[in-house]
Design an enzyme around this catalytic site. Structure first.
Site, PDB file in Angstrom:
ATOM      1  N   LYS A  90       0.822  -1.225   0.000  1.00 59.12           N
ATOM      2  CA  LYS A  90       0.000   0.000   0.000  1.00 59.12           C
ATOM      3  C   LYS A  90       0.851   1.269   0.000  1.00 59.12           C
ATOM      4  CE  LYS A  90      -0.247  -1.458   4.527  1.00 59.12           C
ATOM      5  NZ  LYS A  90      -0.468  -2.848   4.711  1.00 59.12           N
ATOM      6  N   GLU A 114      -4.736  -6.003  -5.465  1.00 56.29           N
ATOM      7  CA  GLU A 114      -5.942  -6.264  -4.664  1.00 56.29           C
ATOM      8  C   GLU A 114      -5.637  -6.316  -3.166  1.00 56.29           C
ATOM      9  OE1 GLU A 114      -9.498  -6.922  -5.891  1.00 56.29           O
ATOM     10  OE2 GLU A 114      -9.288  -6.062  -3.902  1.00 56.29           O
ATOM     11  N   ASP A 186      -1.640   3.805   8.145  1.00 61.06           N
ATOM     12  CA  ASP A 186      -1.869   2.625   7.299  1.00 61.06           C
ATOM     13  C   ASP A 186      -3.229   2.747   6.591  1.00 61.06           C
ATOM     14  OD1 ASP A 186      -1.377  -0.543   6.876  1.00 61.06           O
ATOM     15  OD2 ASP A 186      -3.454  -0.209   7.471  1.00 61.06           O
ATOM     16  N   LYS A 190      -4.343   3.195   2.413  1.00 60.99           N
ATOM     17  CA  LYS A 190      -5.367   2.390   1.729  1.00 60.99           C
ATOM     18  C   LYS A 190      -6.471   3.281   1.150  1.00 60.99           C
ATOM     19  CE  LYS A 190      -4.455  -1.533   4.713  1.00 60.99           C
ATOM     20  NZ  LYS A 190      -4.806  -2.178   5.991  1.00 60.99           N
TER      21      LYS A 190
HETATM   22  N1  LIG Z   1       1.298  -9.357   6.734  1.00 63.15           N
HETATM   23  C1  LIG Z   1       0.049  -9.101   6.339  1.00 63.15           C
HETATM   24  O1  LIG Z   1      -0.918  -9.588   6.915  1.00 63.15           O
HETATM   25  C2  LIG Z   1      -0.183  -8.190   5.158  1.00 63.15           C
HETATM   26  C3  LIG Z   1      -1.501  -7.873   4.784  1.00 63.15           C
HETATM   27  C4  LIG Z   1      -1.730  -7.066   3.649  1.00 63.15           C
HETATM   28  C5  LIG Z   1      -0.651  -6.571   2.957  1.00 63.15           C
HETATM   29  N2  LIG Z   1       0.625  -6.872   3.374  1.00 63.15           N
HETATM   30  C6  LIG Z   1       1.742  -6.329   2.585  1.00 63.15           C
HETATM   31  O2  LIG Z   1       2.508  -7.411   2.054  1.00 63.15           O
HETATM   32  C7  LIG Z   1       3.864  -7.006   1.931  1.00 63.15           C
HETATM   33  C8  LIG Z   1       4.751  -8.030   2.640  1.00 63.15           C
HETATM   34  O3  LIG Z   1       4.426  -8.046   4.030  1.00 63.15           O
HETATM   35  P1  LIG Z   1       4.960  -9.205   5.007  1.00 63.15           P
HETATM   36  O4  LIG Z   1       4.136  -9.086   6.246  1.00 63.15           O
HETATM   37  O5  LIG Z   1       5.028 -10.506   4.307  1.00 63.15           O
HETATM   38  O6  LIG Z   1       6.463  -8.682   5.310  1.00 63.15           O
HETATM   39  P2  LIG Z   1       7.649  -9.503   5.984  1.00 63.15           P
HETATM   40  O7  LIG Z   1       7.143 -10.696   6.709  1.00 63.15           O
HETATM   41  O8  LIG Z   1       8.472  -8.493   6.725  1.00 63.15           O
HETATM   42  O9  LIG Z   1       8.506 -10.030   4.739  1.00 63.15           O
HETATM   43  C9  LIG Z   1       9.284  -9.190   3.927  1.00 63.15           C
HETATM   44  C10 LIG Z   1      10.133 -10.022   2.998  1.00 63.15           C
HETATM   45  O10 LIG Z   1      10.819  -9.113   2.139  1.00 63.15           O
HETATM   46  C11 LIG Z   1      12.220  -9.375   2.218  1.00 63.15           C
HETATM   47  N3  LIG Z   1      12.973  -8.126   2.096  1.00 63.15           N
HETATM   48  C12 LIG Z   1      12.964  -7.044   2.934  1.00 63.15           C
HETATM   49  N4  LIG Z   1      13.817  -6.110   2.492  1.00 63.15           N
HETATM   50  C13 LIG Z   1      14.374  -6.610   1.371  1.00 63.15           C
HETATM   51  C14 LIG Z   1      15.343  -6.112   0.461  1.00 63.15           C
HETATM   52  N5  LIG Z   1      15.926  -4.921   0.640  1.00 63.15           N
HETATM   53  N6  LIG Z   1      15.682  -6.890  -0.607  1.00 63.15           N
HETATM   54  C15 LIG Z   1      15.130  -8.097  -0.778  1.00 63.15           C
HETATM   55  N7  LIG Z   1      14.207  -8.620   0.050  1.00 63.15           N
HETATM   56  C16 LIG Z   1      13.838  -7.883   1.105  1.00 63.15           C
HETATM   57  C17 LIG Z   1      12.446 -10.004   3.551  1.00 63.15           C
HETATM   58  O11 LIG Z   1      13.652 -10.721   3.459  1.00 63.15           O
HETATM   59  P3  LIG Z   1      14.249 -11.613   4.654  1.00 63.15           P
HETATM   60  O12 LIG Z   1      13.439 -12.884   4.590  1.00 63.15           O
HETATM   61  O13 LIG Z   1      15.663 -11.811   4.255  1.00 63.15           O
HETATM   62  O14 LIG Z   1      14.036 -10.831   5.892  1.00 63.15           O
HETATM   63  C18 LIG Z   1      11.194 -10.866   3.691  1.00 63.15           C
HETATM   64  O15 LIG Z   1      11.361 -12.092   3.045  1.00 63.15           O
HETATM   65  C19 LIG Z   1       3.949  -5.583   2.496  1.00 63.15           C
HETATM   66  O16 LIG Z   1       3.821  -4.651   1.453  1.00 63.15           O
HETATM   67  C20 LIG Z   1       2.729  -5.503   3.409  1.00 63.15           C
HETATM   68  O17 LIG Z   1       2.247  -4.176   3.588  1.00 63.15           O
HETATM   69  C21 LIG Z   1       0.878  -7.661   4.441  1.00 63.15           C
END
Ligand SMILES: NC(=O)c1ccc[n+]([C@@H]2O[C@H](COP(=O)([O-])OP(=O)(O)OC[C@H]3O[C@@H](n4cnc5c(N)ncnc54)[C@H](OP(=O)(O)O)[C@@H]3O)[C@@H](O)[C@H]2O)c1
Length: 407
Positions: A90, A114, A186, A190
């Site tokens: 977002k 989405e 946040d 959105k």
């Molecule tokens: N979590 C939710 O429920 C949710 C809901 C809706 C939307 N989202 C969105 O989905 C996205 C991902 O969220 P998440 O919760 O999955 O985040 P997360 O658990 O923090 O995972 C982030 C991933 O990105 C990698 N990463 C971070 N910095 C990087 C870089 N500089 N180069 C390459 N890889 C990098 C991390 O690598 P490492 O594994 O090496 O740390 C990790 O694998 C975000 O945009 C978030 O706003 C999340």
């Protein structure tokens, strides 16, 4: 048999990990729906993979890193290379949407998002496609599950904000650093995305004023219950006075409002338009598997060849001084004439009172009231005058109310 679709996955955290698993489990279903079987071409994390190599091997990129740097550069590179991109990010869209959509259009690639707007609720597809040719008046709702969980728990248990936040963190409903959730940022990102889709006009995060829930007190919720109200953090994008207004603020709703019963970490979004009256959708606001399912839906749409158009058709002004109804909580000296003084300030500002609850507590008293809709600038002026009264024991507390009562 057609070649498999090779997907480059950027990020393997909560959502990225769940997406990789879901993609493997549902590859057959994707093939049945689109005629092509998906296959991971490579995964990039901080310690694994090389972006250029993954891009070279992929037909489609899924960005699940989050934040704007380096996600923006990767998404731009992928689009310029003609790859369609799916993202759940977002912040990226709310801050750089115009640039990204422009590059996607030039390259003839798709950018799907989405999962970036309201968790699993298919609001992007609905606004863009199902309601793509009608004039939408308003899109609003609960677009942050963390704050909805906190407000639901505070109302149910009477516990203080800090204690409920700690519980939300234990249960995984709030991040270790919950700032952007609880301060409304946040939800604002959105709403910038949803406003753009609904009104076909560029809206960026810095144009969306937001307020959070950090100042909400348990007694606000207790008094409000007596007045038949429940509190939600609302994101509202609506047409107003020849322009649009996009904002995030805590707001009381009367029982019977479609959003009033939405509790816990759930999201719910309403769309209003003359042609459809009103549509409400609700569902989980976050979660790895749930978000990954929304991301997979975007992959299916791209493979099925549906092409949404992301072109701003209008440049609508953002209107800021609007009318609202308010809840007003005053701690005053329990002396004769105080209520009359406050009523006079409100009257002089042409603000009328809808309901009042009054309680004596020792030498002090609480006056809790709901005032009818008035211009917000007028209400702020009245609030300043009331705050300056010598009988006031603490700063007045005001929260917006949606006055509409649903039976
Ligand atoms: N979590 C939710 O429920 C949710 C809901 C809706 C939307 N989202 C969105 O989905 C996205 C991902 O969220 P998440 O919760 O999955 O985040 P997360 O658990 O923090 O995972 C982030 C991933 O990105 C990698 N990463 C971070 N910095 C990087 C870089 N500089 N180069 C390459 N890889 C990098 C991390 O690598 P490492 O594994 O090496 O740390 C990790 O694998 C975000 O945009 C978030 O706003 C999340």
């Amino acid at each position: 048999m057609p070649d498999p679709v090779r997907i480059g996955l950027l990020g393997h955290g909560t959502v990225g990990g769940a997406f990789a698993t879901l993609l493997a489990e549902r590859a057959g279903a994707v093939e049945a729906a689109t005629g092509r079987r998906p296959q991971l071409a490579g995964t990039l994390t901080r310690s694994e993979g090389d972006f250029s190599e993954i891009l070279g091997r992929s037909e489609l990129i899924v960005e699940l890193i989050g934040g704007t740097d380096p996600a923006r550069a990767y998404v731009l590179d992928a689009l310029r290379a003609g790859r369609s991109v799916v993202t759940a990010n977002k912040q990226l869209l709310a801050q750089h949407g115009e640039e990204l959509f422009g590059v996607a259009r030039e390259a003839g690639a798709q950018l799907r998002f989405e999962a970036a707007a309201a968790g699993v609720i298919p609001i992007v597809r609905t606004v863009q496609e199902s309601f793509g040719a009608i004039e939408i008046d308003k899109v609003f709702g609960i677009v942050n599950g963390t704050t909805n969980f906190i407000l639901t728990e505070m109302a149910a248990t009477g516990a203080a904000y800090g204690d409920v936040l700690a519980r939300a963190q234990e249960l995984g409903y709030a991040e270790a650093d919950p700032t952007e959730d609880v301060n409304g940022a946040d939800a604002a990102a959105k709403m910038a995305i949803l406003a753009r889709l609904a009104f076909h006009t560029p809206v960026t995060l810095d144009q969306v004023p937001y307020e959070g829930i950090e100042q909400v007190k348990p007694d606000d919720l207790a008094y409000a219950k007596e007045l038949g109200l429940s509190l939600k953090l609302l994101g509202v994008a609506e047409r107003r006075a020849g322009g649009i207004s996009v904002r995030v603020f805590p707001c009381f709703l009367y029982g019977g409002h479609p959003l009033a019963p939405v509790g816990g970490p759930f999201n719910a979004v309403m769309v209003e338009a003359p042609a459809i009256t009103e549509v409400t959708m609700s569902g989980p606001g976050a979660g790895g598997v749930e978000t990954a399912a929304a991301v997979l839906g975007d992959v299916v749409s791209i493979l099925a060849g549906e092409v949404p158009v992301h072109e701003a058709r209008e440049r609508l002004p953002l209107v800021t001084d609007l009318s609202s109804s308010f809840y007003l909580h005053l701690e005053v000296a329990d002396e004769p004439g105080v209520l009359a003084k406050i009523a006079r300030v409100l009257g002089e500002n042409e603000i009328s009172v809808k309901s009042v609850v009054q309680r004596g507590i020792g030498d002090d008293a609480r006056l809790v009231m709901v005032v009818h809709e008035c211009l917000e600038s007028r209400f702020s002026g009245a609030l300043e005058e009331i705050a300056a009264l010598e009988e006031l024991r603490s700063a007045p507390r005001a929260i917006r109310v949606i006055e509409e009562e649903f039976l």
